[in-house]
Design an enzyme around this catalytic site. Structure first.
Site, short mmCIF file in Angstrom:
data_model
loop_
_atom_site.label_atom_id
_atom_site.label_comp_id
_atom_site.label_asym_id
_atom_site.label_seq_id
_atom_site.Cartn_x
_atom_site.Cartn_y
_atom_site.Cartn_z
N CYS A 1 5.45 -35.66 48.55
CA CYS A 1 6.56 -36.55 49.41
C CYS A 1 6.79 -37.90 48.78
CB CYS A 1 6.06 -36.57 50.84
SG CYS A 1 7.40 -37.19 51.96
N GLU B 1 -0.80 -30.43 52.86
CA GLU B 1 -2.07 -30.71 53.44
C GLU B 1 -1.98 -30.38 54.68
OE1 GLU B 1 -0.05 -32.78 52.68
OE2 GLU B 1 0.08 -34.50 53.80
N HIS C 1 4.64 -31.55 52.48
CA HIS C 1 3.03 -31.91 52.75
C HIS C 1 2.01 -30.72 52.93
CE1 HIS C 1 3.78 -36.23 53.76
NE2 HIS C 1 4.91 -35.79 53.95
N1 GLN Z 1 10.51 -41.65 53.08
C1 GLN Z 1 9.41 -41.67 52.70
C2 GLN Z 1 9.33 -42.61 51.40
O1 GLN Z 1 10.47 -43.27 50.97
C3 GLN Z 1 8.44 -40.52 52.19
C4 GLN Z 1 7.96 -39.82 53.60
C5 GLN Z 1 6.60 -39.08 53.48
O2 GLN Z 1 5.93 -39.31 52.39
N2 GLN Z 1 6.41 -38.24 54.28
O3 GLN Z 1 8.35 -42.97 50.64
#
Ligand code: GLN
Length: 200
Positions: A80, A178, A176
């Site tokens: 992410c 995890e 994610h």
């Molecule tokens: N939107 C977040 C960002 O710009 C990422 C979101 C996440 O890691 N769950 O970093």
């Protein structure tokens, strides 16, 4: 072979990543200082907020050391916000937002929408089905020739969007892993780290 995988511990699901990696047979280490990188055979960059992570990497003097280690071949996996951090180029970043870079791709930040837009859906990772949790997730807009696509969104209006990639010793997912009990992605990364260590 025994490997030590660091988890960047500035923010995010550090403990969940460590637990998943340990269940794949790796030893783990929380990383907050450049010196700790020297003890790692691989590194996980958790989700969180990429603008915050960027500022913390600057504040902890970690951005340049991380770039150097990754250029020198340290295997890394970004989830992410971690995917954003491993992108060579980003779209919809904050003003001046920097990444560590390493994967020849363009990543769109908050591509799945803002705040409320989180979801769970089945995707394939390198051919294996898994439940993927997306939280204000990015997606990959485009990749260079050296990047292997490991997964895409498979249905709905985002069908076809790239959400998992690998380039050499670097990999990233928009979701994610995890947060589920499925360790497919962590096992893949642990194997990648073992192979990389084996090659040296
Ligand atoms: N939107 C977040 C960002 O710009 C990422 C979101 C996440 O890691 N769950 O970093």
């Amino acid at each position: 072979m025994s490997v030590v995988i660091g988890v960047l511990a500035l923010q995010g699901d550090v403990r969940e990543h460590a637990r998943a990696l340990e269940s794949c047979g790796a030893r783990t280490l929380s990383v907050r200082r450049a010196g700790e990188l020297e003890r790692c055979d691989g590194l996980v960059i958790p989700g969180g907020e990429s603008t915050t992570m960027w500022r913390l990497l600057r504040a902890f003097d970690l951005l340049e050391p991380l770039r150097k280690k990754i250029e020198a071949g340290l295997p890394a996996y970004g989830s992410c916000a971690g995917m954003i951090m491993l992108a060579d180029r980003i779209v919809d970043g904050a003003a001046g937002q920097e990444t560590i870079g390493g994967i020849d791709m363009v990543v769109r930040r908050n591509a799945f929408g803002r705040q409320v837009d989180s979801s769970e859906t089945t995707v394939h990772f390198d051919g294996a089905p898994l439940e993927a949790v997306f939280i204000r997730a990015p997606w990959v807009e485009s990749v260079g020739a050296g990047v292997r696509i490991l997964g895409r969104v498979e249905s709905g209006d985002r069908e076809g969007r790239i959400v998992a990639v690998r380039q050499g010793r670097l990999m990233a997912t928009a979701y994610h892993p995890e947060l589920t009990g499925d360790h497919t992605v962590h096992r893949y990364f642990t194997d990648l780290v073992r192979q990389s260590k084996d090659e040296e």
